[in-house]
Design an enzyme around this catalytic site. Structure first.
Site, PDB file in Angstrom:
ATOM      1  N   HIS A 330       0.841  -1.209   0.000  1.00  0.00           N
ATOM      2  CA  HIS A 330       0.000   0.000   0.000  1.00  0.00           C
ATOM      3  C   HIS A 330       0.869   1.250   0.000  1.00  0.00           C
ATOM      4  CE1 HIS A 330      -3.005   2.888   1.799  1.00  0.00           C
ATOM      5  NE2 HIS A 330      -3.799   2.254   0.945  1.00  0.00           N
ATOM      6  N   CYS A 331       1.987   1.205   0.730  1.00  0.00           N
ATOM      7  CA  CYS A 331       2.877   2.374   0.863  1.00  0.00           C
ATOM      8  C   CYS A 331       3.521   2.785  -0.458  1.00  0.00           C
ATOM      9  CB  CYS A 331       3.990   2.089   1.852  1.00  0.00           C
ATOM     10  SG  CYS A 331       3.465   1.520   3.467  1.00  0.00           S
TER      11      CYS A 331
END
Length: 338
Positions: A330-331
């Site tokens: 996600h990052c």
């Protein structure tokens, strides 16, 4: 003359499960971020890009000198855009995309200070959001707030989830009160209800980003990290987070349903705990790209995701070499709405 804020113009951040036009990523360039070396990190990023490209277009930012290597590594379906970078966590320094009911798009350009000045040579990353929005020809709203995209999560229906450990940390916005920060979140993301958890993952160098511990998977339903190990310092933190979520109501007045997922076994690097979390995944058009950590929990996590997202193909990719840099799938991704 003060600029109007996005919410006053009808803009809001849509949920991540809304349709996307593409995914944005940035190529690893900062060697000291990745203890296993840039080659291992780049291979892991390329695997994520290729997995997402099965479902939607991907644009990978990289320095001019790396364009040929990135094109070869990522293959078809991944567009390459030259841009000066100092790091590669696009969720945190890229724009947050907004939509309105007329189908228009815009973007928020947050202040960025490398997670409370974890390193000093971050100046190129403060311009990434502007460069992307300029390239797309989209309106840019500059927020008076140091924020990272991994520090909040929305349900697209007016609810935002975050942590006090991160947003109220004096290394981000020391001059702002909690109420003032809430006001900016409402103004720039179009949310009405803000749900605060206290703390995040143990030794998370982002100071408790929400995308390691909890996220909405659909309206009214939150996926939250847990552990059965009572000796784990995360045990009381995760228990309190889950109790807070169960006691919360979203912007629509619903009591939240909380689904839990266990954390993998502890792994360390130079005495620092790795933030291994299945919460750190990417929702693509018709797909989910989730992490694998060479842990027995990987299988159960995959099964749970199949149940949570029955209408999406679930793809699991090795993520340890991303996590060793301090984040997850996600990052390193940022969705652009359709």
């Amino acid at each position: 003359m003060t600029m109007p804020v996005p919410a006053s113009l009808g803009f809001r951040m849509p949920a991540e499960w809304s349709p996307h036009s593409r995914c944005w990523m940035a190529w690893p360039v900062r060697a000291e971020t990745f203890p296993n070396g840039l080659a291992a990190a780049r291979l892991a990023y390329a695997e994520v890009a290729k997995a997402i490209a099965q479902f939607e277009p991907v644009t990978m930012l990289c320095p001019e000198s790396e364009v040929a290597e990135v094109s070869l590594s990522c293959g078809k379906g991944v567009e390459v855009m030259p841009l000066t970078l100092s790091d590669s966590w696009l969720r945190d320094n890229g724009p947050t995309f907004l939509v309105n009911d007329a189908g228009q798009q815009a973007g928020v350009h947050w202040g960025f200070n490398a997670w409370g000045r974890n390193y000093e040579d971050f100046q190129p990353d403060t311009e990434v959001a502007a460069r992307i929005l300029d390239r797309l020809g989209l309106p840019r709203f500059v927020a008076p707030l140091v924020m990272e995209g991994g520090s909040f999560h929305v349900d697209g229906e007016g609810t935002l989830l975050t942590t006090q450990e991160c947003l109220l940390n004096p290394n981000r916005n020391p001059g702002l009160s909690k109420a003032e920060i809430e006001g900016h979140l409402r103004d720039f993301l179009g949310v009405r209800e803000i749900l605060w958890l206290e703390r995040g993952y143990e030794q998370d160098e982002t100071d408790g980003h929400i995308d390691e511990i909890a996220c909405f998977v659909r309206p009214g339903v939150v996926l939250a990290l847990t552990t059965d190990d009572t000796a784990d310092p995360n045990y009381p933190v995760f228990r309190e987070n889950i109790e807070r979520l169960k006691a919360s109501k979203d912007a629509a007045g619903r009591t939240l349903e909380v689904v839990t997922i266990r954390t993998p076994a502890r792994k360390e690097q130079s005495g620092i705990r790795l933030t291994l979390s299945y919460i750190n995944f990417y929702l693509a058009n018709g797909g989910v790209v989730m992490p694998a950590f060479e842990d027995p929990e990987d299988v159960e996590a995959f099964r749970l995701f199949r149940r949570l997202f029955p209408d999406r193909d679930v793809v699991q990719v090795p993520a340890l070499d991303i996590v060793r840099g301090g984040g997850g799938i996600h990052c390193i991704t940022q969705q652009q709405p359709a």
